[in-house]
Design a protein around this motif. Structure first.
Motif, PDB file in Angstrom:
ATOM      1  N   TRP A  35       0.859  -1.186   0.000  1.00  0.00           N
ATOM      2  CA  TRP A  35       0.000   0.000   0.000  1.00  0.00           C
ATOM      3  C   TRP A  35       0.898   1.240   0.000  1.00  0.00           C
ATOM      4  CZ3 TRP A  35      -5.189   0.568  -0.556  1.00  0.00           C
ATOM      5  CH2 TRP A  35      -5.982  -0.577  -0.426  1.00  0.00           C
ATOM      6  N   PHE A  36       0.525   2.195  -0.868  1.00  0.00           N
ATOM      7  CA  PHE A  36       1.264   3.455  -0.976  1.00  0.00           C
ATOM      8  C   PHE A  36       0.296   4.609  -0.756  1.00  0.00           C
ATOM      9  CE2 PHE A  36       5.281   2.104  -2.891  1.00  0.00           C
ATOM     10  CZ  PHE A  36       4.958   0.893  -3.474  1.00  0.00           C
ATOM     11  N   ARG A  37       0.905   5.722  -0.430  1.00  0.00           N
ATOM     12  CA  ARG A  37       0.179   6.986  -0.350  1.00  0.00           C
ATOM     13  C   ARG A  37       0.848   7.957  -1.322  1.00  0.00           C
ATOM     14  NH1 ARG A  37      -1.121  10.740   4.774  1.00  0.00           N
ATOM     15  NH2 ARG A  37      -1.028  12.731   3.662  1.00  0.00           N
ATOM     16  N   GLN A  38       0.019   8.697  -2.071  1.00  0.00           N
ATOM     17  CA  GLN A  38       0.545   9.726  -2.970  1.00  0.00           C
ATOM     18  C   GLN A  38      -0.150  11.049  -2.669  1.00  0.00           C
ATOM     19  OE1 GLN A  38       0.121   9.158  -7.259  1.00  0.00           O
ATOM     20  NE2 GLN A  38       1.865  10.496  -7.630  1.00  0.00           N
ATOM     21  N   ASP A  39       0.626  12.042  -2.285  1.00  0.00           N
ATOM     22  CA  ASP A  39       0.099  13.383  -2.078  1.00  0.00           C
ATOM     23  C   ASP A  39       0.197  14.152  -3.392  1.00  0.00           C
ATOM     24  OD1 ASP A  39       1.487  12.571   0.777  1.00  0.00           O
ATOM     25  OD2 ASP A  39      -0.350  13.735   1.004  1.00  0.00           O
ATOM     26  N   PRO A  40      -0.680  15.126  -3.612  1.00  0.00           N
ATOM     27  CA  PRO A  40      -0.693  15.864  -4.896  1.00  0.00           C
ATOM     28  C   PRO A  40       0.684  16.415  -5.239  1.00  0.00           C
ATOM     29  CG  PRO A  40      -2.603  16.440  -3.588  1.00  0.00           C
ATOM     30  CD  PRO A  40      -1.730  15.586  -2.699  1.00  0.00           C
ATOM     31  N   GLY A  41       1.139  16.121  -6.446  1.00  0.00           N
ATOM     32  CA  GLY A  41       2.430  16.628  -6.905  1.00  0.00           C
ATOM     33  C   GLY A  41       3.625  15.996  -6.233  1.00  0.00           C
ATOM     34  N   LYS A  42       3.393  14.931  -5.515  1.00  0.00           N
ATOM     35  CA  LYS A  42       4.497  14.293  -4.791  1.00  0.00           C
ATOM     36  C   LYS A  42       4.683  12.854  -5.265  1.00  0.00           C
ATOM     37  CE  LYS A  42       5.132  17.698  -1.732  1.00  0.00           C
ATOM     38  NZ  LYS A  42       4.589  17.587  -0.362  1.00  0.00           N
ATOM     39  N   GLY A  43       5.721  12.239  -4.733  1.00  0.00           N
ATOM     40  CA  GLY A  43       5.989  10.842  -5.063  1.00  0.00           C
ATOM     41  C   GLY A  43       5.132   9.897  -4.249  1.00  0.00           C
ATOM     42  N   LEU A  44       5.477   8.626  -4.329  1.00  0.00           N
ATOM     43  CA  LEU A  44       4.750   7.594  -3.597  1.00  0.00           C
ATOM     44  C   LEU A  44       5.498   7.273  -2.303  1.00  0.00           C
ATOM     45  CD1 LEU A  44       3.856   7.154  -6.644  1.00  0.00           C
ATOM     46  CD2 LEU A  44       3.321   4.842  -5.944  1.00  0.00           C
ATOM     47  N   THR A  45       4.735   7.202  -1.224  1.00  0.00           N
ATOM     48  CA  THR A  45       5.301   6.826   0.058  1.00  0.00           C
ATOM     49  C   THR A  45       4.779   5.446   0.412  1.00  0.00           C
ATOM     50  OG1 THR A  45       5.362   9.129   0.787  1.00  0.00           O
ATOM     51  CG2 THR A  45       5.497   7.429   2.493  1.00  0.00           C
ATOM     52  N   SER A  46       5.685   4.528   0.674  1.00  0.00           N
ATOM     53  CA  SER A  46       5.275   3.183   1.058  1.00  0.00           C
ATOM     54  C   SER A  46       4.698   3.215   2.464  1.00  0.00           C
ATOM     55  CB  SER A  46       6.478   2.240   1.003  1.00  0.00           C
ATOM     56  OG  SER A  46       6.110   0.947   1.416  1.00  0.00           O
ATOM     57  N   LEU A  47       3.497   2.662   2.604  1.00  0.00           N
ATOM     58  CA  LEU A  47       2.835   2.626   3.904  1.00  0.00           C
ATOM     59  C   LEU A  47       3.012   1.273   4.582  1.00  0.00           C
ATOM     60  CD1 LEU A  47      -0.524   4.373   2.933  1.00  0.00           C
ATOM     61  CD2 LEU A  47       1.387   5.390   4.176  1.00  0.00           C
ATOM     62  N   LEU A  48       2.665   0.234   3.873  1.00  0.00           N
ATOM     63  CA  LEU A  48       2.702  -1.112   4.435  1.00  0.00           C
ATOM     64  C   LEU A  48       3.008  -2.106   3.327  1.00  0.00           C
ATOM     65  CD1 LEU A  48      -0.521  -0.933   6.651  1.00  0.00           C
ATOM     66  CD2 LEU A  48       1.774  -1.357   7.532  1.00  0.00           C
ATOM     67  N   LEU A  49       3.810  -3.095   3.678  1.00  0.00           N
ATOM     68  CA  LEU A  49       4.057  -4.231   2.793  1.00  0.00           C
ATOM     69  C   LEU A  49       3.553  -5.456   3.533  1.00  0.00           C
ATOM     70  CD1 LEU A  49       5.523  -5.485   0.262  1.00  0.00           C
ATOM     71  CD2 LEU A  49       7.448  -5.855   1.792  1.00  0.00           C
ATOM     72  N   ILE A  50       2.649  -6.186   2.920  1.00  0.00           N
ATOM     73  CA  ILE A  50       2.127  -7.379   3.561  1.00  0.00           C
ATOM     74  C   ILE A  50       2.517  -8.584   2.713  1.00  0.00           C
ATOM     75  CG2 ILE A  50      -0.170  -6.998   2.527  1.00  0.00           C
ATOM     76  CD1 ILE A  50      -1.324  -8.231   5.132  1.00  0.00           C
ATOM     77  N   GLN A  51       3.214  -9.517   3.345  1.00  0.00           N
ATOM     78  CA  GLN A  51       3.696 -10.691   2.625  1.00  0.00           C
ATOM     79  C   GLN A  51       2.551 -11.672   2.402  1.00  0.00           C
ATOM     80  OE1 GLN A  51       6.599 -10.713   1.413  1.00  0.00           O
ATOM     81  NE2 GLN A  51       7.852  -9.369   2.671  1.00  0.00           N
ATOM     82  N   SER A  52       2.722 -12.551   1.433  1.00  0.00           N
ATOM     83  CA  SER A  52       1.649 -13.491   1.090  1.00  0.00           C
ATOM     84  C   SER A  52       1.340 -14.442   2.234  1.00  0.00           C
ATOM     85  CB  SER A  52       2.026 -14.289  -0.158  1.00  0.00           C
ATOM     86  OG  SER A  52       3.190 -15.052   0.083  1.00  0.00           O
ATOM     87  N   SER A  53       2.305 -14.656   3.126  1.00  0.00           N
ATOM     88  CA  SER A  53       2.095 -15.562   4.260  1.00  0.00           C
ATOM     89  C   SER A  53       1.408 -14.866   5.433  1.00  0.00           C
ATOM     90  CB  SER A  53       3.438 -16.125   4.729  1.00  0.00           C
ATOM     91  OG  SER A  53       4.315 -15.066   5.081  1.00  0.00           O
ATOM     92  N   GLN A  54       1.260 -13.546   5.339  1.00  0.00           N
ATOM     93  CA  GLN A  54       0.662 -12.794   6.434  1.00  0.00           C
ATOM     94  C   GLN A  54      -0.811 -12.536   6.171  1.00  0.00           C
ATOM     95  OE1 GLN A  54       3.457  -9.453   6.118  1.00  0.00           O
ATOM     96  NE2 GLN A  54       4.258 -10.001   8.137  1.00  0.00           N
TER      97      GLN A  54
END
Lengths: 113, 113
Positions: A35-54
């Protein structure tokens, strides 16, 4: 071929409300979901990475869940704040161990004070 | 101590010109990517490099040529720019193995006039 859908496309809520953003995918043979967050005119910030086993992953007021069998992930935001206003994107590797990410079109969240 | 940095942030140029966008990451990752975000905000992979070697080349016009002098840098050179090339270009990096988190730069907004 992996396809990613995010519903709703836009969401407006009053401050303090708990909310859920949805992400669905067509190929359940995944390595992870991000999951990422993108603010207007900005890049992508990684919020959470969830593995397939989780089944879920938490960071502060954010909680991401993953149900591979149904091809769904949700991002839960507790006690929303105006600063949470942004576009939220989910992304998965295309498949077959490929590192390239396939993105949904995002949910534009507006939290009103 | 920016993790993934791109330059320039904004680029306005005339049709037919040649331009380059630079990207550097200080995360020690061995895989770098270029993504394109179109006017509808949809993000799609363009290229992926692993240890300076091209591993993914999506259907991108050959006017676009990535160059990776070392695994910390991945530059994008675009020849004979067209109006349709106007977009935001994002650089990203990861460890390149399935299941690892991707980090994105702030993006370069290219406008072709």
């Amino acid at each position: 071929k992996q396809e990613v859908t995010q519903i709703p496309a836009a969401l407006s809520v009053p401050e303090g409300e708990n909310l859920v953003l949805n992400c669905s995918f067509t190929d359940s043979a995944i390595y992870n979901l991000q999951w990422f967050r993108q603010d207007p005119g900005k890049g992508l910030t990684s919020l959470l990475l969830i593995q397939s086993s989780q089944r879920e992953q938490t960071s502060g007021r954010l909680n991401a869940s993953l149900d591979k069998s149904s091809g769904r992930s949700t991002l839960y935001i507790a006690a929303s704040q105006p600063g949470d206003s942004a576009t939220y994107l989910c992304a998965l590797p295309r498949g077959g161990g490929s590192e390239k990410l396939v993105f949904g079109k995002g949910t534009k969240l507006t939290v009103n004070p | 101590d920016t993790a993934v940095s791109q330059t320039p942030k904004y680029l306005v140029t005339q049709m037919g010109n040649d331009k380059s966008i630079k990207c550097e990451q200080n995360l020690g990752h061995d895989t770098m990517y270029w993504y394109k975000q179109d006017s509808k905000k949809f993000l799609k992979i363009m290229f992926s490099y692993n240890n300076k070697e091209l591993i993914i080349n999506e259907t991108v016009p050959n006017r676009f040529s990535p160059k990776s002098p070392d695994k910390a840098h991945l530059n994008l050179h675009i020849n004979s720019l067209e109006l349709g090339d106007s977009a935001v270009y994002f650089c990203a990096s990861s460890h390149g193995q399935g299941g690892t988190e991707a980090f994105f730069g702030q993006g370069t907004r290219l406008t072709v006039v």
